[in-house]
Design an enzyme around this catalytic site. Structure first.
Site, PDB file in Angstrom:
ATOM      1  N   ARG A 135       0.829  -1.216   0.000  1.00  0.00           N
ATOM      2  CA  ARG A 135       0.000   0.000   0.000  1.00  0.00           C
ATOM      3  C   ARG A 135       0.862   1.264   0.000  1.00  0.00           C
ATOM      4  O   ARG A 135       0.408   2.327  -0.422  1.00  0.00           O
ATOM      5  CB  ARG A 135      -0.908   0.011   1.226  1.00  0.00           C
ATOM      6  CG  ARG A 135      -2.024  -1.013   1.151  1.00  0.00           C
ATOM      7  CD  ARG A 135      -3.178  -0.539   0.307  1.00  0.00           C
ATOM      8  NE  ARG A 135      -3.988  -1.662  -0.163  1.00  0.00           N
ATOM      9  CZ  ARG A 135      -4.995  -1.553  -1.020  1.00  0.00           C
ATOM     10  NH1 ARG A 135      -5.318  -0.374  -1.520  1.00  0.00           N
ATOM     11  NH2 ARG A 135      -5.667  -2.603  -1.413  1.00  0.00           N
ATOM     12  N   HIS A 195     -12.630   0.752   5.629  1.00  0.00           N
ATOM     13  CA  HIS A 195     -11.256   1.241   5.729  1.00  0.00           C
ATOM     14  C   HIS A 195     -11.168   2.741   5.462  1.00  0.00           C
ATOM     15  O   HIS A 195     -10.249   3.399   5.935  1.00  0.00           O
ATOM     16  CB  HIS A 195     -10.329   0.462   4.788  1.00  0.00           C
ATOM     17  CG  HIS A 195     -10.422   0.856   3.351  1.00  0.00           C
ATOM     18  ND1 HIS A 195     -11.262   0.241   2.450  1.00  0.00           N
ATOM     19  CD2 HIS A 195      -9.765   1.814   2.648  1.00  0.00           C
ATOM     20  CE1 HIS A 195     -11.120   0.795   1.269  1.00  0.00           C
ATOM     21  NE2 HIS A 195     -10.219   1.746   1.352  1.00  0.00           N
TER      22      HIS A 195
END
Length: 544
Positions: free
Chosen positions: A76, A145
């Site tokens: 990420r 998220h």
């Protein structure tokens, strides 16, 4: 200024634009494998150099997919840097093409920061955490998220004392912080978002920027039609690491992007000739899901890791703020604890000697040794049927109750032996065509936004934009149990009027002819001898 010469006016205008951009000599250069050498503003570098952002180095972009595609080892961290960079590319392109939009340096920085920080809230194995683990561990929580990203962003700013740094670079607080978090959080509640996108009289719901800059909310997370820089980066980055061809070129979109006024709002539009390329973009998204993100082996690996995490959850203690301790699922309530939760939790469990973690450890060891639950088959509901979320828990029991006839007398399977995975495949907006929410302009009148229907583009485009896929796995891995599980599965598909499994005629040749809608004329006329042979082989197997 009493300057009549057009040439001098154009030159002065160019100089004023350069002055407004206020280039910073302290820009830092990153060498990215996807976008090449990119310049990032020093404020972005301050954010990158924090523990909260560095945490993203330890969270795989594609979760369990890495166990299927050896090249998909990216994290990420690099994706977030790429999104921050592309957010700056798009907002600057609009600024240079349309100075009347009055995009200023604060707007550009805020949009870049939102792109940079939009994934701060991801948990271990990315979407496995919020899509599989949290709905089972804490179904009442409704964890997303995006909301965790907003919380982590607040924690990042406060714990690293970045408010003064942001002010030093020209941001106005708390207004600009609000704007950044509104971009990260994405949509309003679904019913409000639909109303906001369709109604001309809906009051402006955002506080960070006024309605005349509504288009800025479509850059990082575009919930109007799904065309945003987040997708542009993961299309390019994931395809690069997966070894899959990317058919969408975001640089071309940047060349044609401009803002048009539609009612009271301003939206990002593109040229009418680009409509086919946008259909290709969403088709690329669907292909990535079908070939990689929803790979049958990757999905069962994530299911097994989820099972392990659920068994370990009560026994893991992560220290948070004020000396409090949290479980894996409870850590989302405290950002100090959540900041310590990464993919490393996998190996923490795997290498633990705690007897309370033995069941979780056994499952993860099976993943490491590739002793996975076995794939049984795949089917789909018919066109008029849809499996609702509340039905998911009942499917294994229903499947185990579909006892095939004839069946092996010494093999009986229970609901605990089956895993039923219901997968939703779409173009990003459930059953809707996302292009219906895109507006285009023509070369002859770039100020007028128009809608282009599917029928105006091609007759070869999809009729439907969403489908369900049902996959079944068996926890028993011996050959006889697996053969029996496949017959259970075929019988269940017959009972529920699902589509015939692709290998149905091979694994259950004596059963598939019993379903009239599964038998085609060619099968009846030409395959009878083949069917008799397979049926004898099947009977022989069950008599052993």
């Amino acid at each position: 200024m009493n300057i009549n010469s057009v040439g001098i006016r154009v030159e002065l205008l160019h100089i004023f634009r350069l002055l407004c951009q206020n280039p910073n000599p302290n820009m830092k250069v990153f060498n990215d494998p996807i976008h090449g050498h990119i310049d990032l503003h020093p404020l972005l570098v301050h954010i990158i150099d924090t523990p909260q952002f560095q945490r993203l180095r330890y969270i795989r972009q594609l979760g369990g997919t890495y166990y299927v595609f050896p090249g998909a080892s990216h994290n990420r961290f690099e994706h977030s840097i790429g999104v921050g960079y592309l957010a700056g590319c798009l907002v600057r392109a609009l600024h240079e093409r349309q100075p009347e939009l009055r995009i200023n340096g604060r707007d550009i920085l805020c949009v870049q920061i939102a792109g940079l920080c939009h994934d701060l809230g991801h948990g271990p194995f990315s979407h496995m955490f919020d899509g599989r683990f949290m709905p089972l561990a804490r179904p009442q929580k409704g964890f997303k998220h995006e909301e965790a990203s907003v919380k982590m962003f607040d924690h990042l700013i406060k714990s690293n004392n970045l408010e003064d740094v942001m002010k030093r670079y020209g941001l106005v607080l708390p207004e600009d912080l609000k704007f950044i978090k509104e971009q990260i959080a994405g949509p309003l509640p679904p019913e409000d978002e639909e109303l906001f996108n369709s109604s001309q009289n809906t009051s402006w719901p955002y506080e960070g920027r006024q309605e005349d800059k509504s288009f800025l909310y479509e850059i990082v997370a575009n919930k109007r039609n799904g065309i945003d820089v987040d997708k542009w980066d993961y299309f390019a980055r994931d395809c690069h690491h997966l070894g899959i061809q990317n058919n969408f070129d975001y640089k071309r979109f940047l060349k044609f992007a401009r803002v048009c006024e539609i009612g009271k709002k301003k939206h990002i539009c593109t040229r009418e000739k680009e409509v086919g390329n946008l259909y290709d973009m969403f088709h690329t998204r669907n292909c990535l899901h079908r070939r990689a993100y929803q790979h049958k082996v990757g999905n069962i690996i994530e299911t097994m890791i989820t099972e392990a995490f659920l068994k370990a959850d009560p026994h893991i203690k992560i220290e948070g703020s004020d000396g409090n301790y949290y479980t894996i699922s409870g850590s989302v309530d405290d950002m100090v604890a959540y900041n310590k939760l990464t993919d490393n939790i996998f190996h923490q469990i795997l290498y633990s000697s705690d007897p309370k973690l033995s069941k979780a450890r056994d499952i993860l060891r099976k993943v490491e040794l590739r002793q996975l639950y076995k794939y049984v088959g795949q089917t789909q509901p018919n066109a008029n049927t849809r499996i609702n979320t509340e039905e998911y828990d009942k499917l294994p029991e229903e499947l185990a109750g579909s006892t095939p006839q004839p069946s092996a007398p010494d093999i009986r399977l229970s609901p605990e032996d089956f895993i039923v995975d219901v997968i939703h495949m779409d173009y990003g907006m459930k059953e809707k065509n996302p292009i219906n929410n895109v507006r285009f302009y023509c070369k002859s009148d770039p100020l007028k936004a128009i809608k282009i229907t599917k029928e105006q583009v091609s007759q070869l485009l999809p009729e439907k934009f969403a489908e369900q896929i049902i996959r079944v796995y068996c926890k028993k891995t011996d050959e006889k149990s697996l053969e029996s599980a496949k017959r259970y599965f075929v019988q269940w598909c017959m009972d529920r009027d699902f589509s015939k499994p692709q290998d149905g005629d091979v694994v259950a040749p004596d059963m598939t002819p019993l379903k009239a809608s599964w038998v085609e004329e060619d099968d009846e006329n030409n395959d009878s001898e083949h069917r008799v042979h397979l049926q004898k082989a099947r009977v022989s197997l069950f008599n052993k």
